[in-house]
Write a protein that holds these residues in place. Structure first.
Motif, mmCIF file in Angstrom:
data_model
loop_
_atom_site.group_PDB
_atom_site.id
_atom_site.type_symbol
_atom_site.label_atom_id
_atom_site.label_comp_id
_atom_site.label_asym_id
_atom_site.label_seq_id
_atom_site.Cartn_x
_atom_site.Cartn_y
_atom_site.Cartn_z
ATOM 1 N N ARG A 75 -65.027 -5.009 44.350
ATOM 2 C CA ARG A 75 -64.173 -5.742 44.957
ATOM 3 C C ARG A 75 -63.916 -4.966 46.337
ATOM 4 O O ARG A 75 -63.142 -6.053 47.324
ATOM 5 N N GLY A 102 -65.586 -9.377 35.016
ATOM 6 C CA GLY A 102 -64.155 -9.369 34.326
ATOM 7 C C GLY A 102 -63.705 -10.735 33.812
ATOM 8 O O GLY A 102 -64.183 -11.806 34.360
ATOM 9 N N ILE A 105 -59.658 -14.606 27.978
ATOM 10 C CA ILE A 105 -59.593 -15.943 27.768
ATOM 11 C C ILE A 105 -57.968 -16.395 27.942
ATOM 12 O O ILE A 105 -57.239 -15.405 27.596
ATOM 13 N N SER A 112 -51.935 -16.961 36.223
ATOM 14 C CA SER A 112 -51.272 -16.491 37.550
ATOM 15 C C SER A 112 -52.382 -16.345 38.788
ATOM 16 O O SER A 112 -53.597 -16.459 38.380
ATOM 17 N N GLY A 115 -54.112 -13.483 38.266
ATOM 18 C CA GLY A 115 -55.184 -13.724 37.112
ATOM 19 C C GLY A 115 -56.387 -14.116 37.502
ATOM 20 O O GLY A 115 -57.463 -13.486 37.345
ATOM 21 N N ALA A 118 -58.070 -11.620 40.078
ATOM 22 C CA ALA A 118 -58.629 -10.390 39.286
ATOM 23 C C ALA A 118 -60.185 -10.780 38.808
ATOM 24 O O ALA A 118 -60.977 -9.791 38.777
ATOM 25 N N ILE A 122 -63.786 -9.713 41.376
ATOM 26 C CA ILE A 122 -64.873 -9.083 40.669
ATOM 27 C C ILE A 122 -66.424 -9.810 40.779
ATOM 28 O O ILE A 122 -67.460 -9.524 41.149
ATOM 29 N N THR A 152 -73.320 -17.046 32.428
ATOM 30 C CA THR A 152 -73.297 -17.421 31.079
ATOM 31 C C THR A 152 -73.824 -18.748 31.173
ATOM 32 O O THR A 152 -74.253 -19.426 32.329
ATOM 33 N N LYS A 169 -69.036 -17.674 38.184
ATOM 34 C CA LYS A 169 -70.392 -17.596 37.615
ATOM 35 C C LYS A 169 -71.315 -18.700 38.319
ATOM 36 O O LYS A 169 -72.476 -18.561 38.613
ATOM 37 N N GLY A 202 -66.217 -4.554 25.667
ATOM 38 C CA GLY A 202 -65.193 -5.112 26.708
ATOM 39 C C GLY A 202 -65.317 -6.580 26.484
ATOM 40 O O GLY A 202 -64.057 -7.141 26.725
ATOM 41 N N MET A 203 -66.437 -7.236 26.075
ATOM 42 C CA MET A 203 -66.021 -8.799 25.968
ATOM 43 C C MET A 203 -65.295 -9.226 24.645
ATOM 44 O O MET A 203 -64.583 -10.049 24.570
ATOM 45 N N ARG A 206 -61.531 -9.112 24.989
ATOM 46 C CA ARG A 206 -60.874 -9.948 25.735
ATOM 47 C C ARG A 206 -61.400 -11.474 25.620
ATOM 48 O O ARG A 206 -60.539 -12.400 25.827
ATOM 49 N N LEU A 207 -62.418 -11.630 24.807
ATOM 50 C CA LEU A 207 -62.716 -13.152 24.452
ATOM 51 C C LEU A 207 -62.670 -13.494 23.114
ATOM 52 O O LEU A 207 -62.556 -14.756 22.815
ATOM 53 N N LYS A 286 -54.134 -7.632 27.255
ATOM 54 C CA LYS A 286 -53.317 -6.698 28.333
ATOM 55 C C LYS A 286 -53.264 -5.226 27.593
ATOM 56 O O LYS A 286 -53.321 -4.326 28.613
ATOM 57 N N LYS A 293 -57.492 0.476 32.281
ATOM 58 C CA LYS A 293 -56.897 1.054 33.726
ATOM 59 C C LYS A 293 -56.795 2.516 33.684
ATOM 60 O O LYS A 293 -57.029 3.398 34.655
ATOM 61 N N ARG A 296 -59.598 4.649 34.675
ATOM 62 C CA ARG A 296 -60.118 4.546 35.863
ATOM 63 C C ARG A 296 -59.830 5.713 36.856
ATOM 64 O O ARG A 296 -58.934 6.337 36.877
#
Ligand code: HXC
Length: 298
Positions: A75, A102, A105, A112, A115, A118, A122, A152, A169, A202-203, A206-207, A286, A293, A296
């Motif tokens: 970023r 990044g 769902i 926001s 969001g 974010a 990336i 995707t 994407k 990672g996926m 979050r998905l 989250k 995070k 990092r």
């Protein structure tokens, strides 16, 4: 990945120097491993130096060769420039894989602006910044190279409940088509892969937190399963390695025809979730974000 299922001869990618963004984990790591195994020098970047070092160590233990991890948040255009300066000190890149992403769902009405940013900062902006920085150097030096973006199938028909990712994407899809033409004359080629479901930590976190969203895809897929990593790696090598350089400006889906059968989106799995379920999802996602995070270094 079952490395014995790579289709190519050892040494195929000798002399190549490839940057894989987000190469410390997930799909990026798998592609990095394939390039390394086939003789390329590989550079990976991400936000967690520890993760990058761990990946570099594990992959060199397995295959030898040279893989270097760079802590870099794509970023930040200045951070990209500094990283590429470092890489260039030892020679130019011959390829870039725009893989870093990044995503999470969410009902779009719950997002926001932060969001949205974010994710789009990336995927959409970050991938462009990397492409621009490396592309300018290559053009100035008159060098050929291959760029590959990991998209995707949502770029073809939209991604309900993952709108910032699908939009970003889709932008990269158009970048692929545009620069394939504009920069083709410099010997720079641009292709993309549109994967269906290749589960990664990672996926999944979050998905399909708690197993929702993704798993039903396996049953719905015409081939009754999700993708296997060596299948993705074989396609990435085909597009990045020598021998098929006239392929330029293409986005190739690798999804067992899932997109043709059911559209490839999470709509069916998520459309009936109620407020309480979305709240639980958000909390799980989250939690994962916070954990990542904390690791990092930048
Ligand atoms: C609503 C959310 C949210 C959620 C975060 N936010 N998670 N909003 N629902 N589940 C909001 C936050 O509240 C905040 O907004 C804003 O997003 C930024 O959150 P941060 O955690 O501070 O963001 P950041 O640290 O920058 O992390 C970026 C990230 C994170 C995208 C949110 O998930 C990440 O770094 N992910 C990288 C790995 C990843 O996602 N891998 C999966 C890729 S899968 P407010 O307003 O509160 O400030 C993929 C395609 C798969 O790309 C294709 C399958 C077919």
């Amino acid at each position: 990945m079952d490395i014995t299922k790579l289709m190519y001869r050892d040494g195929l990618m000798k002399g190549e120097r490839i940057l894989v963004t987000g190469g410390g984990t997930g799909l990026g790591r798998e592609m990095a491993e394939a390039f390394l195994k086939l003789g390329a020098e590989v550079h990976i970047c991400g936000r967690r130096q520890g993760k990058l070092d761990e990946t570099a160590r594990e992959l060199t233990d397995r295959h030898g060769g040279k893989i270097i991890g760079h802590a870099c948040d794509i970023r930040d255009p200045e951070a990209i420039s500094t990283m590429v300066d470092t890489i260039w000190q030892h020679g130019p890149l011959t390829g870039v894989v725009n893989n870093a992403a990044g995503n999470f769902i969410s009902r779009t009405e719950d997002l926001s602006v932060n969001g949205f940013n974010a994710i789009s900062d990336i995927v959409f902006r970050g991938s462009f910044y990397v492409t621009l920085d490396v592309g300018k150097r290559l053009i100035e030096e008159g060098r050929k190279a291959s760029f590959l973006s990991i998209l995707t199938t949502w770029v073809r028909n939209g991604g309900p409940f993952v709108v910032p990712s699908a939009m970003s994407k889709a932008g990269l899809n158009v970048m692929t088509q545009s620069l394939a033409v504009e920069w083709g004359r410099y010997g720079l080629r641009f292709n993309a892969i549109a994967p269906g479901l290749f589960p990664t930590d990672g996926m999944s976190a979050r998905l399909s937190p708690g197993g929702r969203g993704g798993n039903s895809h396996d049953d719905m897929n015409p081939m009754g399963r999700h993708g296997e990593m060596h299948e993705l790696a074989n396609l990435a090598v085909f597009l990045m390695g020598p021998g098929a350089e006239w392929i330029n400006g293409e986005t190739i889906a690798i999804d067992g025809a899932g997109y043709k059968a059911h559209g490839g989106s999470f709509y069916g799995a998520l459309k009936d979730m109620d407020d309480e379920q979305w709240e639980a999802m958000r909390a799980m996602i989250k939690g994962t974000n916070a954990k990542d995070k904390a690791e990092r270094t930048i």
